[in-house]
Design an enzyme around this catalytic site. Structure first.
Site, PDB file in Angstrom:
ATOM      1  N   CYS A   2       0.863  -1.173   0.000  1.00  0.00           N
ATOM      2  CA  CYS A   2       0.000   0.000   0.000  1.00  0.00           C
ATOM      3  C   CYS A   2       0.908   1.235   0.000  1.00  0.00           C
ATOM      4  O   CYS A   2       2.113   1.118   0.133  1.00  0.00           O
ATOM      5  CB  CYS A   2      -0.868   0.018   1.239  1.00  0.00           C
ATOM      6  SG  CYS A   2      -1.635  -1.560   1.606  1.00  0.00           S
ATOM      7  N   ARG A  27       1.598   1.223  -6.039  1.00  0.00           N
ATOM      8  CA  ARG A  27       1.894   0.302  -4.936  1.00  0.00           C
ATOM      9  C   ARG A  27       0.648  -0.411  -4.432  1.00  0.00           C
ATOM     10  O   ARG A  27       0.745  -1.342  -3.640  1.00  0.00           O
ATOM     11  CB  ARG A  27       2.544   1.063  -3.788  1.00  0.00           C
ATOM     12  CG  ARG A  27       3.857   1.671  -4.179  1.00  0.00           C
ATOM     13  CD  ARG A  27       4.531   2.243  -2.988  1.00  0.00           C
ATOM     14  NE  ARG A  27       5.012   1.187  -2.115  1.00  0.00           N
ATOM     15  CZ  ARG A  27       6.259   1.040  -1.739  1.00  0.00           C
ATOM     16  NH1 ARG A  27       7.162   1.857  -2.161  1.00  0.00           N
ATOM     17  NH2 ARG A  27       6.607   0.069  -0.930  1.00  0.00           N
ATOM     18  N   TRP A  73      -3.921  -1.922  -0.829  1.00  0.00           N
ATOM     19  CA  TRP A  73      -3.941  -3.223  -1.500  1.00  0.00           C
ATOM     20  C   TRP A  73      -4.403  -4.196  -0.422  1.00  0.00           C
ATOM     21  O   TRP A  73      -3.673  -4.456   0.552  1.00  0.00           O
ATOM     22  CB  TRP A  73      -2.541  -3.574  -2.000  1.00  0.00           C
ATOM     23  CG  TRP A  73      -2.464  -4.789  -2.846  1.00  0.00           C
ATOM     24  CD1 TRP A  73      -2.619  -4.867  -4.208  1.00  0.00           C
ATOM     25  CD2 TRP A  73      -2.168  -6.122  -2.407  1.00  0.00           C
ATOM     26  NE1 TRP A  73      -2.445  -6.163  -4.621  1.00  0.00           N
ATOM     27  CE2 TRP A  73      -2.171  -6.950  -3.558  1.00  0.00           C
ATOM     28  CE3 TRP A  73      -1.914  -6.710  -1.167  1.00  0.00           C
ATOM     29  CZ2 TRP A  73      -1.923  -8.324  -3.498  1.00  0.00           C
ATOM     30  CZ3 TRP A  73      -1.672  -8.070  -1.100  1.00  0.00           C
ATOM     31  CH2 TRP A  73      -1.684  -8.861  -2.263  1.00  0.00           C
ATOM     32  N   ASN A  99       0.608   0.293   6.514  1.00  0.00           N
ATOM     33  CA  ASN A  99       1.024  -0.740   5.557  1.00  0.00           C
ATOM     34  C   ASN A  99       1.584  -1.897   6.370  1.00  0.00           C
ATOM     35  O   ASN A  99       2.288  -1.666   7.347  1.00  0.00           O
ATOM     36  CB  ASN A  99       2.142  -0.242   4.642  1.00  0.00           C
ATOM     37  CG  ASN A  99       1.700   0.845   3.708  1.00  0.00           C
ATOM     38  OD1 ASN A  99       0.512   1.122   3.590  1.00  0.00           O
ATOM     39  ND2 ASN A  99       2.653   1.478   3.047  1.00  0.00           N
ATOM     40  N   GLY A 100       1.319  -3.116   5.919  1.00  0.00           N
ATOM     41  CA  GLY A 100       1.855  -4.273   6.634  1.00  0.00           C
ATOM     42  C   GLY A 100       0.735  -5.131   7.179  1.00  0.00           C
ATOM     43  O   GLY A 100      -0.434  -4.963   6.794  1.00  0.00           O
ATOM     44  N   GLU A 482      10.633 -15.765 -17.544  1.00  0.00           N
ATOM     45  CA  GLU A 482      10.275 -14.362 -17.399  1.00  0.00           C
ATOM     46  C   GLU A 482       9.269 -13.945 -18.480  1.00  0.00           C
ATOM     47  O   GLU A 482       8.346 -13.177 -18.217  1.00  0.00           O
ATOM     48  CB  GLU A 482      11.548 -13.499 -17.452  1.00  0.00           C
ATOM     49  CG  GLU A 482      11.309 -11.995 -17.509  1.00  0.00           C
ATOM     50  CD  GLU A 482      10.561 -11.418 -16.321  1.00  0.00           C
ATOM     51  OE1 GLU A 482      10.314 -12.144 -15.339  1.00  0.00           O
ATOM     52  OE2 GLU A 482      10.195 -10.235 -16.384  1.00  0.00           O
ATOM     53  N   GLU A 489       0.998 -11.784 -16.250  1.00  0.00           N
ATOM     54  CA  GLU A 489       0.639 -10.748 -15.279  1.00  0.00           C
ATOM     55  C   GLU A 489       0.007  -9.521 -15.927  1.00  0.00           C
ATOM     56  O   GLU A 489      -0.845  -8.890 -15.314  1.00  0.00           O
ATOM     57  CB  GLU A 489       1.814 -10.362 -14.380  1.00  0.00           C
ATOM     58  CG  GLU A 489       2.950  -9.675 -15.056  1.00  0.00           C
ATOM     59  CD  GLU A 489       4.092  -9.367 -14.090  1.00  0.00           C
ATOM     60  OE1 GLU A 489       3.855  -9.222 -12.895  1.00  0.00           O
ATOM     61  OE2 GLU A 489       5.238  -9.266 -14.580  1.00  0.00           O
ATOM     62  N   HIS A 505       8.603 -34.807 -21.918  1.00  0.00           N
ATOM     63  CA  HIS A 505       8.398 -35.573 -20.688  1.00  0.00           C
ATOM     64  C   HIS A 505       7.046 -35.244 -20.053  1.00  0.00           C
ATOM     65  O   HIS A 505       6.841 -35.515 -18.869  1.00  0.00           O
ATOM     66  CB  HIS A 505       9.542 -35.306 -19.713  1.00  0.00           C
ATOM     67  CG  HIS A 505      10.874 -35.742 -20.248  1.00  0.00           C
ATOM     68  ND1 HIS A 505      11.200 -37.065 -20.441  1.00  0.00           N
ATOM     69  CD2 HIS A 505      11.948 -35.028 -20.676  1.00  0.00           C
ATOM     70  CE1 HIS A 505      12.431 -37.156 -20.942  1.00  0.00           C
ATOM     71  NE2 HIS A 505      12.892 -35.923 -21.103  1.00  0.00           N
ATOM     72  N   LYS A 602       2.945  -3.245  -6.815  1.00  0.00           N
ATOM     73  CA  LYS A 602       4.393  -3.130  -6.903  1.00  0.00           C
ATOM     74  C   LYS A 602       4.933  -3.239  -5.486  1.00  0.00           C
ATOM     75  O   LYS A 602       4.351  -2.680  -4.574  1.00  0.00           O
ATOM     76  CB  LYS A 602       4.729  -1.743  -7.480  1.00  0.00           C
ATOM     77  CG  LYS A 602       6.166  -1.548  -7.864  1.00  0.00           C
ATOM     78  CD  LYS A 602       6.402  -2.087  -9.238  1.00  0.00           C
ATOM     79  CE  LYS A 602       7.814  -1.845  -9.730  1.00  0.00           C
ATOM     80  NZ  LYS A 602       8.138  -2.795 -10.813  1.00  0.00           N
TER      81      LYS A 602
END
Ligand code: F6R
Length: 607
Positions: A2, A27, A73, A99-100, A482, A489, A505, A602
Site C-alpha cells: 500500500c 503500490r 492493497w 502498511n503491513g 520471465e 501478469e 516428458h 508493486k
C-alpha cells in the site's frame, strides 16, 4: 504494497496528499483515503476505487495543514469504503494509516471488543487506532501512546498517526514496511516511497525497522521503540521527478521498456574496466582474495527478480565457473536453510523492500553468512541490510510489471560474473570479449525496440489464444520463465514456461493448434536441439513464434522475431526484450489495465 503519505506545514494538506497518493498508486490501488486535522477535529474522506475516485469526492472545504493519506492493497477484508484507510477511533480523535500486517489482530480485536470498543471495519489496522486511543488515556504525548500501542502488536508496519488534539505533529513508525521522511522549507513530509516526495523535496531520511519519528512543520525527531533518541543523516534523492510521469507514452510499462538502453548504460557506467578486461564494482566490498574464497553462489529474489537471478546464476557459472544457483527468497526463508561460510549470497530486488527477500537476508546474516545486494532503490531496506552490492541505477520503475529493472539486473550480474571470472580463470581475451559485448548492449536493445510495430502486430495476433507455452534451453530457460510471467501478469493470458528439453516428458500432451509456443533459440551450441523441439511442436500442429538470431526453415516456425547477436553468454539479456513488447501489446490488444494488473501491487512488503 500500500502507499502512505503525510504532510505537515503551512499549506493545505489535501491537494499535496492527493498528489502524493496518485504517485503511489502503483503500490496498491483498490481504495484510498485522506484525513486532515482541522479546527474542531479530524476530517476524513475514503473510498473504494482509484485515487481519482477519491479526489472527485473530497469537498472543497477539506481544509487542514496536517494530514495523512493512504492507497490500499487489501490484505484483511475486501476492498470497500469501510475497509479503506485512514481508520479512526470511536471518539474520532486519532487517524491511522498502515502498511503491513498485524498478526495478532484477531486476539487484540476480541479483547478490545470485550472492553466495549465498536469496530467499523474488518481490517487489522483498526485494532491499532483503538489501542492508541486506549493508551492515550494514560499517556499525554502522542508518541508515547503510539509506542505503547505498538509494543502490544506482533507483525509488520509502516504507519502514520494524526491526533486532533495535537495537530502540530504527525507520528510515523516503521517495522518491515518502509517509511521515509521528506525535509522541506518549514514543512515536512513522510511517505512509504520517495515517489510521493520528489515533487516537493530531495532531502530524505529513511527510518530503520523499530524506529519512530515525530514530524513537525519545522523538523523531526527519531527514536527507538524504547524512546531512545536516534541520529539520522539526510540523504539526497537523485531520481528525477520526470521519471514519475508517462512522458507522452500510453503507459509506464511501454515507457520503461523504451528506457532500457539508457538504464543499461547507467548500470554499466564506470564499471567496465577495459584495461584489465574486468568489471570495477567497488560496492561489493570484497577484495580479490575474498572473492576467490567463495566456493558457491546462492541468489535469492522473488518473481521476476528471482528469474533475473537465474540468469545471473547462469552467467556466474559460465564466466567464473563457480557453482551458482537461484532460489525464490520466499521459499528459502521458510526452510531453515543451511548457511555456509564459503557461499556468497546475493539478494535481488528492484524495490529493495520485498518482505520475503528482506527476511531471507536477515536470516542469512543472523547465521553469519555474507550477503550482497543487487538492488535498484538506493537506501532501501534490503540495500541497507546487505554487506555490499551493486546498485542498478535503472531509475524508478513505476509499472507493476518489471522490465528495465529485470534487464539492468541481468546486466549487473554479467558485471559480477565478469569480475569473479577475472579473479578466477577467465582469460583476458574472454574478458575483453565480454566487455565489448556489454558495451554493445544498449545499441542492440535500441535495434530490438525499433521492431516495436511488427512485434505489436504479432502480439495482437497471438493475444486471443487461451494460453501460450514458452520454451528455452539452458541460456534461454530463465528468459522463457520471465516471458511467461510477463505475459500472464499484464494480459491475464495463461502462460507456461518449460525447458525445451522437458517438453516431451509431459507438457507435449498440451500442444495443438490452440496452444501456440514462443521458442527462444539463440545461435549457440544448442540451436539444432531447439530446432528439433520446434519440429516436434509443429508436427502436433502447434504454432511457433521463434525469437532468435537466424530465420529457420519455415517448417519450424510460422513467425520469427530476429534480434542482434551478442556474445553467447550475454544473448539472454537481449532475448528477453521482444517478450516484454509481446506481453505489453497483448495486454493492450485485450484492453487490460496495463500498469496496474488486477490483484497485484508493486513492491510486496507483506509475507
Ligand atoms: C513481475 C514483478 C514481480 C517482482 C517481485 C519482486 O513483473 O515485478 O515479480 O519482480 O515482486 O520485487 P522486487 O524486485 O521489488 O523485490
Amino acid at each position: 504494497m500500500c502507499g502512505i503519505v503525510a504532510y505537515i506545514g503551512s499549506k493545505d494538506a489535501a491537494p499535496i496528499l492527493l498528489e502524493g497518493l496518485a504517485r503511489l498508486e502503483y503500490r496498491g490501488y483498490d481504495s484510498a483515503g485522506v484525513a486532515v486535522a482541522a479546527k474542531g477535529g479530524l476530517k476524513m474522506v475514503k473510498k473504494k476505487g482509484r485515487v481519482a475516485d477519491l479526489a472527485a469526492v473530497v469537498p472543497a472545504r477539506f481544509k487542514g495543514t496536517a494530514g495523512i493519506g493512504h492507497t490500499r492493497w487489501a490484505t484483511h477484508g475486501e476492498p470497500s469504503d469501510a475497509n479503506s484507510h485512514p481508520h479512526l477511533d470511536g471518539a474520532q480523535r486519532f487517524a491511522v494509516v498502515h502498511n503491513g500486517i498485524i498478526e495478532n489482530a484477531d486476539q487484540l480485536r476480541a479483547k478490545l471488543e470485550a472492553d466495549g470498543v465498536v469496530f467499523a471495519s474488518e481490517t487489522d489496522t483498526e485494532v491499532l487506532v483503538h489501542l492508541i486511543a486506549a493508551e492515550a488515556k494514560t499517556e499525554t504525548e502522542l508518541e508515547d501512546a503510539v509506542r505503547a500501542a505498538l509494543s502490544r502488536i506482533v507483525g509488520t508496519y509502516g504507519i502514520a498517526v494524526l491526533d486532533a488534539e495535537q495537530p502540530d505533529r504527525i507520528v510515523v513508525a516503521r517495522n518491515g514496511s518502509p517509511i521515509v521522511l521528506g525535509i522541506g522549507e518549514k514543512e515536512m513530509f513522510a511517505a512509504s516511497d520517495v515517489a510521493a516526495l520528489v515533487r516537493y523535496t530531495r532531502q530524505v531520511v529513511h527510518l530503520d525497522d523499530g524506529e519512530l519519528a515525530t514530524v513537525r512543520a519545522d523538523g523531526f525527531q527519531t527514536f527507538t521503540q524504547d524512546a531512545r533518541a536516534t541520529a539520522k543523516k539526510p540523504s539526497t534523492v537523485d531520481w528525477e521527478e520526470a521519471s514519475y510521469d508517462t512522458a507522452g507514452h500510453a503507459h509506464f510499462l511501454i515507457k520503461e521498456i523504451h528506457e532500457q538502453p539508457a538504464a543499461v548504460e547507467r548500470t554499466l557506467s564506470g564499471r567496465v574496466d577495459e584495461r584489465f578486461a574486468t568489471a570495477h564494482l567497488g560496492g561489493l566490498n570484497l577484495d580479490a582474495r575474498e572473492a576467490r574464497a567463495f566456493r558457491r553462489v546462492k541468489i535469492l529474489g522473488c518473481g521476476s527478480a528471482y528469474y533475473s537471478g537465474e540468469l545471473g546464476a547462469q552467467l556466474i557459472e559460465e564466466l567464473a565457473r563457480i557453482p551458482a544457483h537461484a532460489e525464490p527468497a520466499s521459499e528459502f526463508r521458510y526452510r531453515n536453510p543451511v548457511i555456509e561460510a564459503d557461499t556468497l549470497y546475493i539478494a535481488v530486488s528492484q524495490s529493495g523492500e520485498t518482505y520475503d527477500t528482506l527476511a531471507a537476508v536477515q536470516e542469512i546474516k543472523r547465521k553469519g553468512g555474507r550477503v550482497l545486494g543487487v538492488v535498484n532503490t538506493v537506501g532501501s531496506a534490503i540495500a541497507r541490510e546487505c554487506d555490499g552490492g551493486v546498485y542498478l541505477h535503472a531509475g524508478p520503475e513505476i509499472s507493476v510489471a518489471s522490465t528495465k529493472a529485470f534487464t539492468s539486473t541481468a546486466v549487473a550480474f554479467a558485471l559480477i560474473a565478469l569480475h569473479f571470472g577475472r579473479v578466477h580463470d577467465l582469460s583476458p581475451a574472454d574478458g575483453h570479449r565480454i566487455c565489448a559485448g556489454l558495451k554493445a548492449l544498449p545499441g542492440q536493445i535500441r535495434e530490438i525496440l525499433a521492431q516495436e510495430k511488427e512485434i505489436a502486430e504479432l502480439a495482437a495476433a497471438y493475444a486471443h489464444n487461451a494460453g501460450m507455452m514458452f520454451v528455452g534451453r539452458v541460456r534461454g530457460w530463465p528468459v522463457a520463465r520471465e516471458g511467461a510471467q510477463k505475459l500472464k501478469e499484464v494480459s491475464y493470458v495463461h502462460a507456461e514456461a518449460y525447458p525445451a528439453s522437458e517438453l516431451k516428458h509431459g507438457p507435449l500432451a498440451l500442444i495443438g493448434p490452440e496452444l501456440p509456443t514462443v521458442a527462444l533459440v539463440p545461435d549457440d551450441e544448442l540451436v539444432e536441439k531447439n530446432l528439433t523441439t520446434m519440429g516436434e511442436i509443429r508436427a502436433r500442429h502447434g504454432r511457433v513464434l521463434m525469437v532468435g538470431h537466424t530465420a529457420p526453415d519455415p517448417k519450424f516456425a510460422e513467425d520469427t522475431i530476429l534480434i542482434p547477436k551478442n556474445e553467447p553468454e550475454l544473448d539472454p539479456i537481449l532475448l528477453g526484450i521482444p517478450l516484454q513488447l509481446l506481453a505489453y501489446y497483448a495486454a493492450v490488444a485485450l484492453e487490460r489495465d496495463v500498469d496496474k494488473p488486477r490483484n497485484l501491487a508493486k513492491s510486496v512488503t507483506v509475507e
